[in-house]
Design a protein around this motif. Structure first.
Motif, PDB file in Angstrom:
ATOM      1  N   SER A 167      37.948  34.382  44.933  1.00 50.31           N
ATOM      2  CA  SER A 167      38.084  35.228  43.747  1.00 50.31           C
ATOM      3  C   SER A 167      38.334  36.666  44.201  1.00 50.31           C
ATOM      4  N   LYS A 168      38.871  37.448  43.287  1.00 50.77           N
ATOM      5  CA  LYS A 168      39.232  38.827  43.608  1.00 50.77           C
ATOM      6  C   LYS A 168      38.797  39.742  42.491  1.00 50.77           C
ATOM      7  N   ASP A 169      38.245  40.888  42.845  1.00 49.84           N
ATOM      8  CA  ASP A 169      37.876  41.913  41.890  1.00 49.84           C
ATOM      9  C   ASP A 169      38.722  43.140  42.208  1.00 49.84           C
ATOM     10  N   LYS A 198      37.100  46.611  42.311  1.00 42.70           N
ATOM     11  CA  LYS A 198      36.265  46.894  43.485  1.00 42.70           C
ATOM     12  C   LYS A 198      37.030  46.738  44.793  1.00 42.70           C
TER      13      LYS A 198
END
Length: 127
Positions: A71-73, A76
């Motif tokens: 997953s990627k934010d 952030k």
């Protein structure tokens, strides 16, 4: 230039979980294809999981079999790899990688297509 820094590796027993984290600096993560690769001595880097920047499609190595989640934010500048049901054969150094644009392939691109790499984090799974 983009800098990548991984963390979260360690020694766990078979069946346990780890969460790897990769923080990027120097560039906005949003446009980059990102992924996790792993390596054991004497072998080339092997693709674990990637996210394609164009549509956020995710791809996993065949050996994952639903055990890992990438997953990627973007806010952030961070990408994660949640690893569950770890096996001794998952042992290796895990690297975060990024490139722009994402290689235009379905599936996990070859590691040589990624331009930026972290220093790696060791994952050891004991039986």
């Amino acid at each position: 230039q983009m800098q990548l820094a991984e963390s979260g590796g360690g020694l766990v027993q078979s069946g346990e979980s780890l969460r790897l984290t990769c923080v990027a600096s120097g560039r906005n993560f949003h446009w980059y294809g990102v992924g996790w690769f792993r390596q054991v001595p004497g072998k080339e880097k092997e693709g674990v999981a990637v996210i394609r920047s164009s549509d956020d499609s995710t791809y996993y190595g065949d050996f994952v079999n639903g055990r890992f989640t990438i997953s990627k934010d973007n806010a952030k500048n961070t990408v994660y790899l949640q690893m569950n049901s770890l096996k001794p054969e998952d042992t290796g150094i895990y690297y975060c990688a990024a490139t722009v644009p994402s290689p235009p392939v379905d599936g996990i691109p070859r590691y040589t297509l990624y331009d930026y790499w972290g220093q790696g984090t060791q994952v050891t799974v004991s039986s």
